[in-house]
Design an enzyme around this catalytic site. Structure first.
Site, PDB file in Angstrom:
ATOM      1  N   HIS A   1      -7.602  -5.488  -1.390  1.00 31.93           N
ATOM      2  CA  HIS A   1      -6.466  -4.806  -0.770  1.00 31.93           C
ATOM      3  C   HIS A   1      -6.046  -5.497   0.518  1.00 31.93           C
ATOM      4  CE1 HIS A   1      -3.844  -1.334  -0.708  1.00 31.93           C
ATOM      5  NE2 HIS A   1      -4.159  -1.062   0.546  1.00 31.93           N
TER       6      HIS A   1
ATOM      7  N   SER B   1       0.844  -1.189   0.000  1.00 32.55           N
ATOM      8  CA  SER B   1       0.000   0.000   0.000  1.00 32.55           C
ATOM      9  C   SER B   1       0.886   1.248   0.000  1.00 32.55           C
ATOM     10  CB  SER B   1      -0.960  -0.041   1.186  1.00 32.55           C
ATOM     11  OG  SER B   1      -2.011   0.889   1.018  1.00 32.55           O
TER      12      SER B   1
END
Length: 673
Positions: free
Chosen positions: A638, A524
């Site tokens: 994610h 991320s």
């Protein structure tokens, strides 16, 4: 190495368990909790347990191929409601605390979540994601799914979510179910999202949170409301100037506490505080306004799923104050705040407290705890003496086999004199006089925190013979709001220099680090920074970038949070200052990348969509320069590394270790299939 012990493996993930969501019974004599695991079919399972504090005896309330969660005691302590998908959709179920077969309470077509008992034990409030056409009266059936629509009209900017997928016109609504009859009474009806909080002591009101501003796409405030359960006018307690969650009532019903922040300029980069509304005078007070610490658990780990239940502020019986979790310098601890703002650490230590429950009359608390060698267990704490008794040891068999290094704490200065903090793991089997490769790990967020918690990936690399360096550069929680906000508008600036200062400090302090064999990895924001680093320096001989960002211009329009995240964090947008977004985009420096790079990404990642990885991969391949490999994970969001498919999580760990093995242990190029 400890004799007869071994380093952890990627496959050990299938054996790791953790306990979470502790809930003390109304009389304080027993605790209900959730135990999570992966079964022999490599599927997640979560089961409910009840443990007596006196005898330490344990009852398994549920078992088998199920995922049961959110155990909540009835006010009389005889039953527990919980959420389960055993019928198909998530629904509310009820079970006797002594065990037996559970009974189904709700049968909503859209499912049920977040159960909260009424004070009289006759009703349960809950929430459900619904479209305007859905009704709580629509029943769950075994019928096949409806055929997919041929076209979908999108009317809002927030039409997708990394945790929920494509939501289009759905919103979270609240209802109340009668436990005896199953009759459901809707509480909310609008197109806005609503989150269940708690019942008032008299059972007449629900404290909830919702964003009901005119344009929820552009104004992201979340307010606290009091809603009369039987109908009537709502009372708004906050001013649409921030985000607030987890409202809790004082025992006398005269005050309401909640966690949140009020900031006209920051939505994301702001610390959470404890607030109290006096419902008689209408005054609102921030109890932690002068305390520069993040309220809540901000610690990052890779074993427990994110989003653990947060009890918010738990009131003392006399209403003079409350207990809550806060994060500071790599630890999350339990604190107490009085109404005059006096704050005291109640339960601390070099560890991560990620959940708690307490019974004030018996002065007993049960905390959910992780540390660098403990994935997650429950501990009973005497609030008078501080004495601790371990209640669970869910990984005793696995941990007995493993040699797990404990981290060395580091404190050092950045290039501009800022005080910085981090940790280093020595390799398993460390021998004085030997040289070892090192991997720098960079956390996501960036507003989160590495700390004293269990991290499988770090321990795996240590078992593979690597020193592992992990730090909290500016932008991290745990070191005050100024420190946390310092990266905004400066991604790849001083935050990058903080990480380089950490590497220099570690290499200067520890002569066993081989400075010619260093790697870097992150996910991320950590993936963004990995991409940035390899475009700035050839110091690292291998890199792994995971669910990363390489181009802020395209991220703006494809991420579920892109348009407002870039506005605050990068301080730019494509239609007024696109050059600002481009300035901070790692792909701008792609011609400089010579470091062998492994790119990993989930195909259903809505937070950092896979087009970010695709751009980076194609640009590197087109140049024919640095060795690059691209691993795509079908169906993964994610949260791949934290709550994704178990087999994909193990593959990801294996790919990471293999990439570093190829370039930091040998000179041969790795070939992955």
């Amino acid at each position: 190495m400890v004799q007869n012990k071994r380093g952890i493996t990627a496959e050990d993930f299938y054996r790791i368990r953790y306990a979470s969501d502790p809930q003390l019974s109304p009389d304080g004599t027993a605790v209900a909790y959730v135990q999570s695991m992966v079964d022999v079919d490599r599927a997640y399972r979560t089961h409910l347990f009840v443990q007596s504090l006196a005898e330490k005896s344990v009852i398994a309330l549920t078992e088998g191929a199920v995922r049961d969660s959110s155990p909540r005691w009835s006010p009389d302590g005889t039953q527990i409601c919980f959420i389960s998908k055993r019928s198909g959709k998530s629904q509310i179920w009820l079970i006797d605390v002594k065990g037996g077969e559970p009974t189904q309470v709700t049968r909503c077509k859209t499912g049920a979540a977040n159960p909260v008992w009424s004070p009289d034990g006759k009703r349960i409030a809950f929430s459900s994601m619904m479209t305007p056409e859905d009704s709580f009266a629509d029943l769950e059936t075994d019928e096949k799914k409806e055929a997919p629509k041929k076209a979908i009209v999108v009317n809002r900017m927030k039409y997708k979510s990394d945790d929920l997928g494509f939501v289009y016109d759905t919103s979270k609504q609240i209802a109340v179910v009668d436990v005896e009859t199953g009759e459901i009474t809707p509480v909310t009806h609008s197109d806005y999202h609503h989150t269940v909080g708690t019942w008032s002591p008299d059972g007449h009101w629900l404290a909830i949170t919702a964003n009901q501003v005119e344009n929820t796409d552009l104004q992201h405030s979340v307010d606290v409301y009091l809603v009369p359960v039987n109908g009537g006018e709502w009372i708004k307690l906050t001013r649409s100037m921030g985000t607030f969650f987890f409202p809790t009532w004082s025992a006398d019903g005269k005050k309401l506490a909640y966690i949140g922040s009020e900031s006209p300029t920051h939505l994301i980069a702001t610390q959470k505080n404890v607030w109290v509304s006096d419902l008689e005078t209408g005054t609102q007070t921030c109890l932690t306004a002068d305390w520069d610490v993040q309220v809540g658990d901000s610690t990052i780990g890779d074993v427990r799923s994110p989003g653990h239940p947060n009890p918010g502020g738990v009131w003392t019986e006399d209403g003079s104050g409350m207990y809550f979790i806060a994060s500071e310098r790599g630890n999350s601890s339990l604190y107490h705040a009085t109404l005059d703002g006096t704050i005291t650490k109640v339960i601390g230590g070099e560890r991560n407290i990620y959940g708690f429950t307490l019974h004030e009359q018996s002065r007993t608390a049960v905390i959910a705890v992780s540390d660098p060698i403990t994935p997650g267990d429950l501990i009973e704490v005497n609030l008078e003496t501080g004495e601790e008794v371990r209640l669970t040891d869910v990984n005793h068999e696995l941990l007995a086999e493993l040699d797990l290094p404990e981290p060395i704490e580091l404190e050092y200065e950045g290039q501009d004199g800022w005080k910085l903090h981090g940790w280093l793991l020595k390799p398993v089997g460390f021998q004085e006089g030997e040289k070892y490769p090192m991997v720098l790990q960079i956390h996501g967020g960036p507003h989160s925190m590495y700390g004293n918690t269990f991290f499988h990936e770090f321990l795996l690399l240590a078992a593979k013979g690597y020193a592992v360096l992990y730090t909290n550069p500016r932008g991290s929680f745990g070191y005050g709001e100024k420190f946390m906000q310092a990266c905004c508008g400066d991604y790849g600036g001083n935050d990058y220099l903080d990480l380089m200062s950490a590497v220099k400090y570690a290499c200067d302090q520890f002569d066993f680090i081989d400075t010619n064999r260093m790697g870097v990895a992150g996910g991320s924001y950590g993936g963004f920074m990995t991409n940035w680093i390899v475009g700035q320096t050839n110091l690292f001989k291998a890199a792994v970038t995971d669910r990363s960002i390489c181009n802020w211009l395209s991220f703006y329009g494809v991420s579920d949070i892109g348009y407002y995240f870039t506005a605050e964090e990068i301080q730019g947008n494509p239609f007024t200052n696109p050059e600002k977004l481009w300035q901070h985009s790692p792909i701008r420096h792609v011609a400089n990348i010579e470091t062998p790079l492994l790119i990993m990404h989930g195909e259903q990642d809505h937070r950092c969509p896979i087009e970010q990885a695709e751009q980076l991969y194609i640009a590197l391949q087109h140049q024919g320069k640095a060795p690059v490999s691209f691993m795509r994970f079908p169906g993964a969001s994610h949260e791949l590394s934290r709550s994704g498919d178990p087999e994909q999580r193990v593959l990801r760990l294996q790919y990471t270790a293999e990439w570093f093995d190829a370039y930091l242990h040998t000179t041969e190029k790795v070939v992955m299939e």
